[in-house]
Write a protein that holds these residues in place. Sequence first.
Motif, PDB file in Angstrom:
ATOM      1  N   LEU A  34       0.824  -1.206   0.000  1.00  0.00           N
ATOM      2  CA  LEU A  34       0.000   0.000   0.000  1.00  0.00           C
ATOM      3  C   LEU A  34       0.863   1.264   0.000  1.00  0.00           C
ATOM      4  O   LEU A  34       0.542   2.254  -0.667  1.00  0.00           O
ATOM      5  N   SER A  35       1.969   1.221   0.734  1.00  0.00           N
ATOM      6  CA  SER A  35       2.875   2.380   0.745  1.00  0.00           C
ATOM      7  C   SER A  35       3.452   2.620  -0.636  1.00  0.00           C
ATOM      8  O   SER A  35       3.522   3.771  -1.118  1.00  0.00           O
ATOM      9  N   ALA A  36       3.855   1.530  -1.314  1.00  0.00           N
ATOM     10  CA  ALA A  36       4.396   1.662  -2.670  1.00  0.00           C
ATOM     11  C   ALA A  36       3.353   2.174  -3.640  1.00  0.00           C
ATOM     12  O   ALA A  36       3.634   3.014  -4.520  1.00  0.00           O
ATOM     13  N   ILE A  37       2.116   1.681  -3.485  1.00  0.00           N
ATOM     14  CA  ILE A  37       1.025   2.136  -4.366  1.00  0.00           C
ATOM     15  C   ILE A  37       0.758   3.619  -4.172  1.00  0.00           C
ATOM     16  O   ILE A  37       0.557   4.365  -5.142  1.00  0.00           O
ATOM     17  N   VAL A  38       0.760   4.066  -2.922  1.00  0.00           N
ATOM     18  CA  VAL A  38       0.537   5.495  -2.640  1.00  0.00           C
ATOM     19  C   VAL A  38       1.615   6.348  -3.308  1.00  0.00           C
ATOM     20  O   VAL A  38       1.343   7.399  -3.915  1.00  0.00           O
ATOM     21  N   VAL A  39       2.873   5.910  -3.205  1.00  0.00           N
ATOM     22  CA  VAL A  39       3.978   6.658  -3.805  1.00  0.00           C
ATOM     23  C   VAL A  39       3.826   6.738  -5.324  1.00  0.00           C
ATOM     24  O   VAL A  39       3.979   7.809  -5.943  1.00  0.00           O
ATOM     25  N   GLN A  40       3.481   5.597  -5.932  1.00  0.00           N
ATOM     26  CA  GLN A  40       3.345   5.579  -7.383  1.00  0.00           C
ATOM     27  C   GLN A  40       2.136   6.365  -7.849  1.00  0.00           C
ATOM     28  O   GLN A  40       2.167   7.009  -8.914  1.00  0.00           O
ATOM     29  N   LEU A  41       1.061   6.326  -7.097  1.00  0.00           N
ATOM     30  CA  LEU A  41      -0.106   7.153  -7.446  1.00  0.00           C
ATOM     31  C   LEU A  41       0.245   8.638  -7.393  1.00  0.00           C
ATOM     32  O   LEU A  41      -0.231   9.451  -8.208  1.00  0.00           O
ATOM     33  N   GLY A  42       1.089   9.023  -6.441  1.00  0.00           N
ATOM     34  CA  GLY A  42       1.554  10.419  -6.374  1.00  0.00           C
ATOM     35  C   GLY A  42       2.370  10.787  -7.605  1.00  0.00           C
ATOM     36  O   GLY A  42       2.252  11.895  -8.143  1.00  0.00           O
ATOM     37  N   ALA A  43       3.178   9.835  -8.081  1.00  0.00           N
ATOM     38  CA  ALA A  43       3.966  10.080  -9.288  1.00  0.00           C
ATOM     39  C   ALA A  43       3.066  10.235 -10.508  1.00  0.00           C
ATOM     40  O   ALA A  43       3.296  11.097 -11.370  1.00  0.00           O
ATOM     41  N   VAL A  44       2.031   9.378 -10.588  1.00  0.00           N
ATOM     42  CA  VAL A  44       1.069   9.486 -11.697  1.00  0.00           C
ATOM     43  C   VAL A  44       0.377  10.844 -11.677  1.00  0.00           C
ATOM     44  O   VAL A  44       0.179  11.500 -12.713  1.00  0.00           O
ATOM     45  N   GLU A  45      -0.009  11.262 -10.484  1.00  0.00           N
ATOM     46  CA  GLU A  45      -0.696  12.548 -10.339  1.00  0.00           C
ATOM     47  C   GLU A  45       0.173  13.714 -10.843  1.00  0.00           C
ATOM     48  O   GLU A  45      -0.329  14.660 -11.452  1.00  0.00           O
ATOM     49  N   ARG A  46       1.482  13.620 -10.619  1.00  0.00           N
ATOM     50  CA  ARG A  46       2.375  14.709 -11.030  1.00  0.00           C
ATOM     51  C   ARG A  46       2.695  14.674 -12.528  1.00  0.00           C
ATOM     52  O   ARG A  46       2.961  15.704 -13.135  1.00  0.00           O
ATOM     53  N   THR A  47       2.670  13.502 -13.141  1.00  0.00           N
ATOM     54  CA  THR A  47       3.106  13.382 -14.546  1.00  0.00           C
ATOM     55  C   THR A  47       1.970  13.207 -15.530  1.00  0.00           C
ATOM     56  O   THR A  47       2.214  13.198 -16.738  1.00  0.00           O
ATOM     57  N   VAL A  48       0.749  13.034 -15.060  1.00  0.00           N
ATOM     58  CA  VAL A  48      -0.359  12.723 -15.974  1.00  0.00           C
ATOM     59  C   VAL A  48      -0.593  13.812 -17.014  1.00  0.00           C
ATOM     60  O   VAL A  48      -0.948  13.519 -18.164  1.00  0.00           O
ATOM     61  N   GLU A  49      -0.407  15.066 -16.631  1.00  0.00           N
ATOM     62  CA  GLU A  49      -0.644  16.165 -17.582  1.00  0.00           C
ATOM     63  C   GLU A  49       0.621  16.476 -18.407  1.00  0.00           C
ATOM     64  O   GLU A  49       0.542  16.764 -19.601  1.00  0.00           O
ATOM     65  N   LYS A  50       1.784  16.403 -17.779  1.00  0.00           N
ATOM     66  CA  LYS A  50       3.020  16.755 -18.470  1.00  0.00           C
ATOM     67  C   LYS A  50       3.478  15.642 -19.412  1.00  0.00           C
ATOM     68  O   LYS A  50       3.953  15.914 -20.522  1.00  0.00           O
ATOM     69  N   ASP A  51       3.386  14.419 -18.995  1.00  0.00           N
ATOM     70  CA  ASP A  51       3.884  13.297 -19.790  1.00  0.00           C
ATOM     71  C   ASP A  51       2.916  12.118 -19.679  1.00  0.00           C
ATOM     72  O   ASP A  51       3.113  11.188 -18.894  1.00  0.00           O
TER      73      ASP A  51
ATOM     74  N   LYS B  36       1.144   6.423 -18.260  1.00  0.00           N
ATOM     75  CA  LYS B  36       0.594   5.121 -18.640  1.00  0.00           C
ATOM     76  C   LYS B  36       1.537   3.991 -18.230  1.00  0.00           C
ATOM     77  O   LYS B  36       1.110   2.921 -17.771  1.00  0.00           O
ATOM     78  N   GLU B  37       2.831   4.203 -18.436  1.00  0.00           N
ATOM     79  CA  GLU B  37       3.806   3.183 -18.056  1.00  0.00           C
ATOM     80  C   GLU B  37       3.794   2.939 -16.537  1.00  0.00           C
ATOM     81  O   GLU B  37       3.887   1.801 -16.074  1.00  0.00           O
ATOM     82  N   ILE B  38       3.687   4.066 -15.793  1.00  0.00           N
ATOM     83  CA  ILE B  38       3.636   3.928 -14.329  1.00  0.00           C
ATOM     84  C   ILE B  38       2.375   3.176 -13.898  1.00  0.00           C
ATOM     85  O   ILE B  38       2.420   2.295 -13.027  1.00  0.00           O
TER      86      ILE B  38
END
Length: 394
Positions: A201-218, A223-225
């Motif tokens: 769950l901790s890893a999922i939270v971290v990766q969801l945060g990364a998706v949130e930051r990159t979804v608009e820029k890249d 999608k890969e994340i």
Amino acid sequence: MWDKNLLVFIRYFLIFMIVVGIITNEINIATSMIIFILIFIINNQIRFFSLNKKLYKAISFILELIFIYIAYKWIGGYFITYLILAAMDSTIIFEGTLRHILNITIIIQSILFTANENLEFKFINISLLILIISILYLIKDESYKKIKAQRLYDRLRLSEEKLKKANKDLEMYASSIEELTLLRERNRLSREIHDSVGHALSAIVVQLGAVERTVEKDPQASKEIIKALRKFTQNSLNEVRMSVRKIKPKEFEDYEGILMIEELVKNFEKITGVDVRLSFTKKKWPLSSDQSFILYRIIQEFLSNSIRHGKATLIEIFMSFNNYKVTVTLKDNGVGAENVIEGMGLKNMRERITEIGGNFDYITKSKEGFIVKVELNKVEKLKIHSQEESHGKY
């Protein structure tokens, strides 16, 4: 055990008969005779009431045999009363070989006393003395048996109390072991959850945060994340399922319905104190979820009715499994009934069994308890696998 009051009464009665025999002998009783009789009586009473050591008692008894011979020859009286008093003391006071020797001596003394008497008198008196000695032996042996039985009973009662205490200690020990095992299992589960589920769950939270930051820029990177996150989540879910399967063994899953019934019976016994005996055939097979639930409810209803309406103190439940069906027989020792009007309880039982294709029947008579019989057909458990599961995915 000898009744001391009765023994004292018999002793004084025999002494009284000795005195009566002397008085009716029609002789002039001198002062020396009276003193001798008093010495005889005092020796007899001291031996019975005061002397404790066997040696002193034996010396006193030998003196009494001598006194008896002198008293009978000098003063007179009924010789049988002298000897019965001596026989009673020898049988009651002394044990083993000494008792036999003293009683034989008394019989020999009776023969000497009647040496000059006619044969009929001799035969009657000696036979009477032997009969009384035999009765005294019999009474003493019965007394020993009672004492031995009482001691054995006391030992058994003491052993029973020790066994109850040991059983109670064992139950407390088993309870403490069960609690300790439960605590250890909880600690293990908490570590499993922390190490697997918590980490995932901790890893999922971290990766969801990364998706949130990159979804608009890249979007492509997002999608890969997300793809990697989906795969990671699936693997984590598989680990959780594996952990759950380890916690819940296959045997428990297969026989969960039977285990639930055993737990129901166990709790019912604890709460009500009614003796419930649950037994099975050696061969068993898993019940379906519907069968488990319905049998659980029927047994629960039967237990409740047995104490509420039947006033039962013993309930027997037997589950018989064969290749085609399971037969459940429930029986109590309650008051029963001649004419049964089916209430909601019996109607619900019948409807539940009928709904899943089973048979339900009951038998009862006044003062003969209540019997319920349930039959359910065997239902094979079918496993449904998804397309993903068949490829090794969940």
